[in-house]
Design a protein around this motif. Structure first.
Motif, short mmCIF file in Angstrom:
data_model
loop_
_atom_site.label_atom_id
_atom_site.label_comp_id
_atom_site.label_asym_id
_atom_site.label_seq_id
_atom_site.Cartn_x
_atom_site.Cartn_y
_atom_site.Cartn_z
N UNK A 10 0.82 -1.20 0.00
CA UNK A 10 0.00 0.00 0.00
C UNK A 10 0.86 1.25 0.00
N UNK A 11 1.96 1.12 0.62
CA UNK A 11 2.87 2.26 0.62
C UNK A 11 3.35 2.52 -0.81
N UNK A 12 3.67 1.44 -1.45
CA UNK A 12 4.12 1.57 -2.83
C UNK A 12 3.01 2.18 -3.66
N UNK A 13 1.82 1.74 -3.38
CA UNK A 13 0.66 2.26 -4.07
C UNK A 13 0.55 3.76 -3.89
N UNK A 14 0.78 4.17 -2.70
CA UNK A 14 0.73 5.60 -2.40
C UNK A 14 1.77 6.35 -3.19
N UNK A 15 2.95 5.82 -3.13
CA UNK A 15 4.05 6.50 -3.82
C UNK A 15 3.77 6.64 -5.30
N UNK A 16 3.35 5.56 -5.85
CA UNK A 16 3.10 5.57 -7.29
C UNK A 16 2.00 6.57 -7.61
N UNK A 17 1.00 6.57 -6.80
CA UNK A 17 -0.09 7.49 -7.06
C UNK A 17 0.36 8.93 -6.98
N UNK A 18 1.21 9.18 -6.02
CA UNK A 18 1.65 10.55 -5.84
C UNK A 18 2.64 10.98 -6.91
N UNK A 19 3.54 10.09 -7.17
CA UNK A 19 4.62 10.52 -8.04
C UNK A 19 4.33 10.33 -9.51
N UNK A 20 3.70 9.22 -9.80
CA UNK A 20 3.53 8.95 -11.21
C UNK A 20 2.07 8.93 -11.62
N UNK A 21 1.25 8.81 -10.65
CA UNK A 21 -0.17 8.78 -10.95
C UNK A 21 -0.52 7.73 -12.00
N UNK A 63 -3.12 -12.96 -1.83
CA UNK A 63 -3.83 -14.19 -1.55
C UNK A 63 -4.85 -13.94 -0.47
N UNK A 64 -4.70 -12.82 0.17
CA UNK A 64 -5.59 -12.45 1.25
C UNK A 64 -6.83 -11.80 0.67
N UNK A 65 -7.94 -12.36 0.98
CA UNK A 65 -9.15 -11.77 0.44
C UNK A 65 -10.03 -11.19 1.53
N UNK A 66 -9.44 -10.97 2.67
CA UNK A 66 -10.21 -10.38 3.76
C UNK A 66 -10.68 -9.00 3.35
N UNK A 67 -11.84 -8.66 3.75
CA UNK A 67 -12.38 -7.40 3.28
C UNK A 67 -11.60 -6.20 3.79
N UNK A 68 -10.92 -6.41 4.86
CA UNK A 68 -10.15 -5.27 5.36
C UNK A 68 -9.04 -4.91 4.41
N UNK A 69 -8.41 -5.95 3.97
CA UNK A 69 -7.30 -5.69 3.07
C UNK A 69 -7.82 -5.11 1.76
N UNK A 70 -8.89 -5.67 1.33
CA UNK A 70 -9.46 -5.17 0.08
C UNK A 70 -9.87 -3.71 0.27
N UNK A 101 -6.69 3.27 -0.32
CA UNK A 101 -5.39 3.77 -0.72
C UNK A 101 -5.34 4.15 -2.18
N UNK A 102 -6.39 3.90 -2.86
CA UNK A 102 -6.41 4.37 -4.23
C UNK A 102 -6.10 3.35 -5.30
N UNK A 103 -6.10 2.11 -4.91
CA UNK A 103 -5.86 1.10 -5.95
C UNK A 103 -7.05 1.10 -6.90
N UNK A 104 -6.76 0.89 -8.13
CA UNK A 104 -7.88 0.90 -9.06
C UNK A 104 -8.50 -0.48 -9.20
N UNK A 105 -7.84 -1.46 -8.61
CA UNK A 105 -8.45 -2.78 -8.62
C UNK A 105 -7.74 -3.64 -7.59
N UNK A 114 -7.86 6.75 -4.01
CA UNK A 114 -7.78 6.52 -2.58
C UNK A 114 -6.38 6.20 -2.12
N UNK A 115 -5.65 5.80 -3.00
CA UNK A 115 -4.37 5.32 -2.55
C UNK A 115 -3.56 6.37 -1.85
N UNK A 116 -3.95 7.54 -2.05
CA UNK A 116 -3.17 8.56 -1.40
C UNK A 116 -3.02 8.26 0.05
N UNK A 117 -4.04 7.87 0.58
CA UNK A 117 -3.94 7.63 2.01
C UNK A 117 -3.48 6.24 2.29
N UNK A 118 -2.77 5.78 1.36
CA UNK A 118 -2.38 4.38 1.48
C UNK A 118 -2.12 3.96 2.90
#
Lengths: 176, 696
Positions: free
Chosen positions: B94-105, B113-120, B126-130, B381-385
């Protein structure tokens, strides 16, 4: 145990396979070749039927093509090394006191990821069970579950190896 | 890549072969899509690579997040989409997600492998698009190109909006033009925009602008210089030429500045809805609360603006960061303790307290924009990764009244939480509603508390964009929603439970509520949210509706998808929450905060159950919760929450002022939020409880 029986049947199959291959000479007949392939297919089927491999495993097989003729073998080998390492880590973590459940969960998560990638259904499901025990911090449950995981994993490995050998043989026989 | 510069959209250096393909050879697309895969599991990595190759994509794989970031930084336009694992040894996915979103958008797909709803949910916030569950199927990979197109499309739309908004501004027009031309050289959004632009325009620009202009990377320092220059000149008087002179950066052209300025304005507009005077906010926000925030905040500020402008960056992140920064400073928690003890599940006591403070401060602070700024455009959302960021934000929001927007979020959360069960319920209910709407999927409801609030505040205020962002913002979106939800129950015992939920979103909500559905909803929601923007637009219009109408609105809105409706609702909630928060911040929070706190808690607990000690989630929840309450409180000023709900449509300014006004009258409204008064549906409550329980 059911599993052992299954193994026996698989071994029976394996035996047949080896017999077939050993009897094959350079000049294999088409019938022999077909038999080999048939054996491989049966073995493969048994792996699926017994739930060790998932139908999705076929997807992996389909990925194999001319560009990467040994794809399945490569990933299985990768899986072996990776998972062996993880199993060791889990073992170690389980044996240490006090048990670090977070770490355990982490390892198992990785292991689950690997086994799910290889479409190993049983092992993956057992990993889930393990993780549930882990999050509940149930050491006893974790141990039990881990034993199951190891068992399933060992069987999977065996079967996979046999299967791969069969595939290889079939390929070789085909070329011949 | 781009052939002669004359090629329309393709002229941008950033256009990849794939993009070019889109324009020039649509049939080939998505072949040639450049994918970067990051996963520490070698087996999975190899399999993914093979699958992607089979889809005719260009694949680059790496097994470490740091490596991936380095690759991306080196080659900003070299990739179209990133697929990353969640669990990685060197850096959290998620941190990586944040970075990418901020820097490269870039659009980022998370997988695990974790499908717990929390993680999802985390992915959503955090801004993942999927979010893909391992084992990843081939079919799932075949369609990842949609995220690339969608992102560009939205980014372009953002730009369009910003451009159209500032009609009177000649500068704007100029910058728009410049932006278009420079955009071609910069940013993905530009390229997407460019593509959308008429080819003639582009071609013309090709003549004037340097097609092959090297892409200007707005680093943190550069952006800070830019912001300083703008502040010095005064945002109204800041013209690219002068800014350029002030910045005195060799190699920087007026066009670069112009386009960046446009983005920045968009960003500011989102945040405050008024002339951007929140520059300082950005700066203040930059203080890195914690290590994670530090870089992010600066990046956020930088990126957010750019992204916000481009509509790509999750402004929310920025907002959150800022919020976080703000919250930190004021960490004191004058917030009524009730927030804290309402729910033991909530791990955030501090955030709650902070929220209380923040809320008050928020009221004073008209700079709600701050929060909102962060939220603009970057619906991602990923901003708030990092949940932490969210937490921080919430916290800060609470404690810092500085960033009004932030405070709102925190306030919202706080209010939500303290209200105890009811609020939590509301929150959850709201969250759920809001969440579905917010692409973030089920996660949102729970984690809405925090991010939503801030985002919600910002988002709502910023209207569409804001809303969208809210959704994106991990914490923000949910918050507002919850708040609104909470508010409802509060004031209108029956209103919320029955009305709000039944709303179109209800279906989504119910989905959300039922934890089980989260995950599925999540994915779909995410998708939905992505395309949600249009609904938001609708929302804004609907904002005017009273809460009751809110329901109707939601229903009426493009909620074909329950989820969407939820998100819409969320938006409404958000706006309302925002309002509410504002109102609360005045200090009335006690009751409301409680609700918010409760809700947040509920959300936190729900969302955090799988992630113990994830205060951020909690705070997120809190935020979302309080938001609702606050909103409700405000509009009704005492018991008329419904109005708040439809804040979405209000511009940020409106929201802010509304909130502020209500804030005054919050005191009386506090009572409203008393949980006693909550007549939340049992269902909702159960759901909330259930969620919380399961999460725990």
């Amino acid at each position: 145990m059911a599993r052992r029986m299954l193994d026996a049947s698989n071994q029976g199959l394996l035996l047949q396979f080896w017999l077939a291959t050993s009897s094959l000479s350079k000049g294999k007949t088409r019938m022999d070749r077909n038999r080999l392939q048939h054996q491989a297919a049966s073995m493969r089927r048994s792996l699926f039927d017994q739930g060790y491999l998932d139908e999705p495993f076929i997807q992996l097989e389909e990925l194999q093509d001319d560009a990467s003729p040994n794809f399945v073998q490569e990933i299985v080998t990768l899986f072996y090394t990776d998972s062996a390492r993880l199993i060791q880590n889990i073992e170690h973590a389980l044996n240490s006191r006090p048990i670090d459940f977070d770490k355990l969960d982490d390892y198992m998560h990785q292991f689950k990821g690997s086994s799910s990638s290889i479409r190993a259904k049983k092992v993956t499901n057992e990993c889930t069970v393990f993780r549930e025990y882990c999050s509940a911090e149930n050491a006893e449950g974790c141990m039990r579950s881990f034993q199951q995981v190891k068992q399933d994993y060992a069987i999977l490995r065996r079967k996979l190896e046999v299967y791969l050998q069969m595939v290889r043989q079939a390929a070789v026989s085909q070329k011949a | 890549m781009n052939s002669s510069g004359g090629k329309g959209s393709m002229s941008t250096a950033s256009s990849s072969a794939a993009w070019k393909a889109v324009d020039s050879v649509p049939d080939q697309f998505p072949a040639g899509l450049r994918v970067l895969v990051v996963d520490d599991d070698p087996t999975c990595l190899i399999i993914l690579e093979k699958m992607l190759r089979t889809c005719s994509y260009e694949v680059t794989k790496c097994n470490r997040a740091e490596t991936a970031l380095a690759i991306l930084r080196e080659n900003k336009n070299g990739f179209d989409i990133v697929i990353s694992d969640v669990h990685m040894p060197d850096m959290d996915g998620f941190k990586l997600l944040e970075h990418i979103g901020l820097e490269m958008d870039l659009p980022v797909i998370m997988m695990s492998a974790d499908d717990g709803k929390h993680v999802v949910m985390k992915g959503v916030t955090h801004g993942a698009c999927d979010y893909l569950i391992k084992p990843v199927r081939m079919e799932a990979l075949k369609n990842i190109w949609q995220h690339v197109i969608r992102k560009r499309k939205n980014g372009w739309k953002e730009l369009e909006q910003s451009g159209s908004v500032e009609e009177g501004d000649r500068q704007q027009k100029q910058s728009e033009d410049a932006e278009y031309s420079s955009s071609a050289n910069e940013g993905n959004w530009k390229s997407s925009k460019k593509r959308k632009d008429d080819d003639d325009e582009t071609e013309d620009r090709d003549d004037t602008s340097t097609l092959k202009k090297p892409r200007v990377v707005w680093s943190v320092e550069l952006h800070q210089q830019f912001v300083a220059a703008v502040n010095q000149l005064g945002i109204d008087k800041a013209v690219p030429k002068k800014i350029l002179e002030l910045m005195n950066v060799p190699g920087l052209t007026r066009e670069n500045v112009a386009s960046h300025l446009q983005k920045y304005r968009l960003y500011l507009r989102r945040l405050s809805g008024v002339s951007p005077h929140a520059n300082n906010l950005n700066n203040s926000f930059m203080n890195p609360q914690d290590e994670t925030f530090g870089p992010l905040s600066s990046v956020n500020g930088l990126d957010l603006q750019a992204l916000a402008a481009g509509g790509q960056l999750p402004a929310q992140c920025l907002a959150t960061l800022q919020a976080a920064a703000l919250g930190r400073s004021n960490a004191k928690s004058s917030i009524p303790m009730p927030l804290v003890d309402q729910r033991n599940i909530f791990s955030f006591e501090n955030p709650k307290l902070r929220f209380g403070e923040g809320q008050q401060q928020l009221m004073n602070n008209n700079k709600q924009v701050n929060l909102l700024h962060g939220i603009p455009t970057t619906m991602e959302p990923k901003q708030l990764t990092t949940s932490q960021s969210i937490g921080n934000i919430n916290m800060q929001v609470a404690s810092h009244g500085v960033q009004s927007s932030q405070n709102n979020s925190s306030l919202i959360n706080m209010q939500v939480a303290p209200h105890g069960v009811q609020s939590s319920q509301n929150n959850s209910a709201l969250m759920q509603m809001g969440q579905p709407q917010f692409a973030h999927a089920p996660r949102l409801p729970l984690s809405l508390g925090q991010p939503i609030i801030s985002n919600g505040v910002a988002a709502n205020v910023s209207t569409q964009n804001g809303i969208r962002e809210n959704i994106r913002a991990p914490g923000y979106n949910p918050v507002p929603q919850t708040s609104s939800m909470l508010n409802f129950p509060m004031n209108h015992a029956s209103e919320l439970p029955g009305n709000s939920f039944p709303l179109g979103s209800t279906p989504g909500m119910s989905g959300c509520i039922s934890k089980g559905t989260f995950q599925e909803d999540f994915n779909s929601e995410i998708k939905g949210s992505v395309g949600f923007m249009p609904s938001y637009d609708i929302f804004n219009d609907l904002n005017q509706h009273k809460p009751q109408s809110w329901e109707l609105q939601n229903v009426g809105m493009t909620f074909d998808d329950s989820r969407h409706s939820n998100s819409l609702q969320g938006n409404l909630d958000l706006s309302q929450s925002v309002l509410v928060q504002q109102g609360f911040s005045s200090g009335q929070m006690s009751g409301q905060n409680r609700n918010a706190a409760l809700v947040s808690k509920a959300m936190l607990s729900a969302g955090d159950s799988t992630e113990p000690g994830n205060p951020l989630n909690a705070s997120q929840h809190l935020n979302s919760l309080p938001v609702d309450n606050t909103i409700r409180v405000k509009t009704e000023s005492v018991a008329d929450v419904t109005d708040n709900l439809f804040i979405d449509h209000f511009g940020q300014e409106d929201l802010m002022s509304a909130l502020l006004k209500q804030h005054q009258g919050i005191a009386p409204a506090e009572n409203e939020f008393d949980f006693d008064g909550y007549s939340l549906d049992n269902i909702q409550q159960d759901q909330i409880n259930g969620i919380i329980r399961t999460d725990e």
